[in-house]
Design an enzyme around this catalytic site. Structure first.
Site, mmCIF file in Angstrom:
data_model
loop_
_atom_site.group_PDB
_atom_site.id
_atom_site.type_symbol
_atom_site.label_atom_id
_atom_site.label_comp_id
_atom_site.label_asym_id
_atom_site.label_seq_id
_atom_site.Cartn_x
_atom_site.Cartn_y
_atom_site.Cartn_z
ATOM 1 N N ASP A 101 0.846 -1.180 0.000
ATOM 2 C CA ASP A 101 0.000 0.000 0.000
ATOM 3 C C ASP A 101 0.891 1.243 0.000
ATOM 4 O O ASP A 101 2.058 1.178 0.382
ATOM 5 C CB ASP A 101 -0.900 -0.030 1.242
ATOM 6 C CG ASP A 101 -1.813 1.173 1.316
ATOM 7 O OD1 ASP A 101 -2.395 1.524 0.280
ATOM 8 O OD2 ASP A 101 -1.940 1.757 2.405
ATOM 9 N N ASP A 123 -1.620 -0.913 6.066
ATOM 10 C CA ASP A 123 -1.826 -0.362 7.406
ATOM 11 C C ASP A 123 -3.266 0.017 7.687
ATOM 12 O O ASP A 123 -3.610 0.313 8.829
ATOM 13 C CB ASP A 123 -0.936 0.868 7.610
ATOM 14 C CG ASP A 123 -1.425 2.075 6.825
ATOM 15 O OD1 ASP A 123 -1.963 1.870 5.708
ATOM 16 O OD2 ASP A 123 -1.276 3.211 7.299
ATOM 17 N N THR A 156 -0.199 4.917 1.033
ATOM 18 C CA THR A 156 -0.401 5.853 2.130
ATOM 19 C C THR A 156 -0.197 5.180 3.481
ATOM 20 O O THR A 156 -0.870 4.207 3.807
ATOM 21 C CB THR A 156 -1.806 6.456 2.067
ATOM 22 O OG1 THR A 156 -2.027 6.982 0.765
ATOM 23 C CG2 THR A 156 -1.970 7.550 3.103
#
Length: 785
Positions: A302, A545, A304
């Protein structure tokens, strides 16, 4: 706004309208214990141990230790990991600010109830799905939910999702959905079910145990019948009580076929790897995850919060040629807004010396600009900070800077323009609908970028060197994702817009063969992409996250969560980077490789024993010869040639690259090696049995000598290249054999008797021939790779 009363809160909680979500992300202690104790391996070993104890042969039941130790290690490791993860969730849980009975107070997120009034301010995380009641320039970051890094305006009536964060402004919101009904809980529902990491080692060992379990029935029957016939037949054995000796010999033969220490040593190697990683703040929730790191060839990550730190930084400022004096002070003043958003904070970090303006217009996502007016002095006039397309809409004056901003946006960079006018800010009756001053001229173009983690580029370079492909999957704009991918050194031109992904699996697989950077990806699409990469034959790791990453983390071969991320992501991941440090990944991969290489070496050692034990069983059973070993004798041989050396071999440094075909390579060596060892022992027993006057104790001794020396040859071959440590281990086996034969007390306990010199020479010669053949087999296997 008074909020709920204490009585109303209690009534809602009693009605099941509290925010406590079900926690079924892991297995209960009972399920953990059952899964580690109720196994075929333990059934065979513990059953044999109990039988020997019933027969009074406690000296021959030493192998029962391995069953207990293996189960204890597995149970302790999994339970410890779950407790550590639970503590982590508690430590990272932020309290909610709530208004009750007209008083603002803190409470745990789990204590919220429906219709509670949340008090929202910058830095607060929304603890439950809620609807905005009041908004004062309220902006929300939903990147943990959607992957979109840009904050969004939260006007009254807008729904806020649990897990989002307030980044600017303030306001009030009423809780609408709680517990399992919340967005974060619904999106992670599919990820809550416990699932083991896919492990080639575990799968291979399970197949070995399964094959042995099937083979034990017919082979065991041959063994038992052969030993009964060896003591005079079934009637004689039963009437004279000789069946006890036959039973003990049968147990010795059957237990020898089971690689009693292999599963234990493999678990130990994995557990030690997990402990080493834990020292570096890497939490391994399951032992097999250590192995998984070394096999990954596709790393999906991922953007961000993972590649980036989740914050904005001011990359550069491009002032116009005739920029008026004092623009830096004006910029610092605009950035000093008391309800500053992430962009303003990035400017304030670079520009200081703010001067209080005479009039201001606070930034809002509604009008997407802020302004400040200064009287006489420097700076003077009205200064505006906002998007170029907003500040200069329809204006020829800013056409050049609008074109420049548009070109930068296409490359994934974010921009704001600073403009000045000598005119004052127009007064307005509606503070939510301010007007721009007339006569604005561009002063500077501000270019922003997401702050890339300092360790990201180095980590991505490491994986490229190791032949691991990296795919960036994000919910953010494809151009922005591509820009970040470029910053960390990933070769890419433009990002692929996931809104254009085909619906069919075959068509999706075709896209995944070529594209490596994706934007605007939904949580369900992330899951589909992970499964698509797996269908193409990749071993996939996913690093994320946010809540939007949970489905992908769950369906990857290896899910890795950042410790700073959402509790939902951490709870479904196989591994948690507690310090959110990507630089730990190379060390984790190296640890996984060390474990796999050493477990493969151990498998060859233990399975060679299984092969020669099966050969013994069939040979002595079909020929109806007395089995030439007692269980206690085999326990000592195993200790000298396998058990104690394996403790060292399991922990040796090893950087070999992991390859598939673990079981095939192991069998390619251990089948001929085990058969060679068995042939040497059988030949020596045959010669000794044919010589008149040779006692059973002497035959046992010759068999122990031949088996120990031949098995030490296997150990020596697998321990190469010999180091000081492995050399000591191998030499210790020879010294141990001499000690067993030289110490009378040891000989008596093991029921050994020194044989004549001629038979001892036969045993040494047979062992030497076996050692030579085993060495040649190992060299051939090393050449084939």
């Amino acid at each position: 706004m008074i909020g709920l009363s204490a009585r109303e809160v209690d009534a809602r909680r009693a009605s099941g309208l509290g925010n406590a979500a079900p926690d079924d992300t892991g297995r209960s202690l009972t399920r953990i214990v059952v899964s580690h104790v109720i196994t075929v391996f333990n059934g065979i070993v513990i059953g044999s141990t109990v039988l020997l104890l019933v027969l009074g042969a406690w000296q021959d039941a030493l192998f029962g230790f391995f069953a207990v130790a293996n189960s204890a290690i597995g149970i302790a490791q999994e339970f410890r990991a779950q407790r550590a993860l639970a503590r982590l969730a508690v430590l990272n849980a932020s309290p909610a600010q709530v208004r009750r009975d007209g008083v603002d107070t803190e409470c745990a997120v789990a204590e919220l109830v429906r219709d509670d009034v949340l008090v929202l301010s910058p830095g607060e995380q929304v603890g439950a799905d809620a609807v905005v009641l009041e908004s004062r320039a309220l902006e929300v970051d939903e990147s943990l939910l959607t992957g979109e890094a840009d904050p969004v305006d939260a006007a009254p009536g807008r729904e806020l999702l649990s897990g989002s964060t307030i980044v600017a402004g303030s306001g009030l919101a009423r809780v609408a959905r709680v517990g399992a009904d919340s967005y974060a809980a619904r999106i992670t529902a599919d990820a809550r079910r416990f699932a083991l990491v896919e492990s080639e080692i575990r799968g291979s060992l399970d197949r070995v145990i399964r094959w042995l379990s099937i083979a034990l029935v017919p082979v065991g029957a041959v063994v038992v019948n052969g030993q009964m016939q060896a003591v005079g037949g079934w009637p004689v054995a039963v009437s004279t009580g000789a069946w006890r000796e036959a039973a003990i010999a049968s147990v010795a033969n059957i237990i020898a076929m089971v690689p009693t220490g292999l599963v234990f040593m493999a678990s130990l190697a994995l557990a030690v790897g997990a402990v080493r990683l834990a020292r570096g703040r890497v939490l391994v929730r399951e032992l097999a995850a250590v192995e998984g790191f070394a096999r990954v060839d596709m790393l999906c990550i991922d953007k961000t919060g993972t590649l980036t730190a989740g914050t904005m930084v001011l990359d550069r400022v491009e002032p116009v040629a005739d920029a008026p004096d004092g623009w830096q002070i004006a910029l610092a003043s605009l950035a000093a807004d008391p309800v500053a958003n992430a962009t303003s904070r990035a400017i304030a970090a670079e520009y200081s010396g703010a001067t209080p303006p005479d009039a201001v217009v606070a930034f809002s996502s509604r009008h997407k600009w802020s302004a400040a007016h200064f009287g006489a002095g420097t700076p003077s006039g009205s200064w505006v900070l906002g998007g170029a397309d907003v500040v200069f809409t329809g204006s020829r004056t800013g056409s050049a800077i609008r074109a420049r901003a548009s070109a930068l946006a296409a490359s994934g960079e974010r921009t704001l323009v600073l403009a000045r006018s000598s005119q004052p800010i127009p007064p307005t009756a509606d503070p939510h609908r301010p007007s721009l001053p007339d006569g604005l001229h561009p002063v500077a173009l501000l270019v922003f970028r997401e702050e890339v983690r300092g360790d990201a580029a180095q980590t991505m370079a490491y994986f490229a060197e190791q032949g691991v492909e990296v795919c960036v999957i994000s919910g953010d704009d494809p151009h922005t994702v591509a820009a970040v991918a470029h910053d960390v050194g990933l070769p890419t031109a433009t990002g692929y817009d996931a809104r254009d992904l085909p619906a069919g699996d075959a068509e999706l697989a075709a896209v995944l063969r070529t594209e490596r950077v994706f934007g605007r990806v939904t949580p369900e699409q992330k899951k589909r992409m992970i499964l698509g990469f797996r269908s193409l034959g990749h071993t996939v790791a996913m690093i994320g996250d946010g809540v939007n990453d949970t489905l992908a983390l769950k369906h990857a071969d290896l899910g890795i969560a950042m410790g700073s991320g959402s509790p939902a992501a951490r709870s479904v991941a196989h591994v948690v980077l507690l310090d959110s440090d990507l630089a730990e990944l190379p060390r984790v991969v190296a640890e996984g490789r060390r474990v796999i290489a050493n477990v493969e070496r151990l498998a060859k050692l233990f399975l060679a024993k299984t092969i020669y034990a099966i050969t013994f069983a069939l040979t002595f059973g079909l020929l109806m010869w007395p089995f030439p070993f007692l269980p206690r004798q085999l326990s000592v041989v195993d200790g000298l040639t396998i058990g104690l050396p394996a403790l060292v071999l399991a922990l040796l440094p090893n950087a070999s690259i992991a390859r598939r075909g673990f079981l095939r390579r192991a069998l390619r060596f251990c089948v001929p090696a085990g058969a060679t060892v068995a042939a040497a022992v059988i030949a020596v027993v045959a010669v000794a049995s044919a010589q008149a006057g040779t006692s059973s104790a002497q035959i046992h001794t010759l068999a122990v000598i031949t088996l120990t020396l031949s098995a030490l040859a296997v150990l020596t071959a697998l321990a190469r290249p010999l180091t000081r440590l492995t050399g000591v281990v191998v030499a210790g086996g020879f010294v141990g054999l001499v000690a067993v034969l030289a110490v009378p007390l040891a000989r008596d306990f093991l029921h050994l008797e020194l044989p004549p010199g001629t038979l001892l020479g036969v045993a040494l010669a047979a062992s030497g021939i076996a050692a030579l053949l085993v060495t040649l087999l190992n060299r051939r296997g090393a050449a084939r790779g």
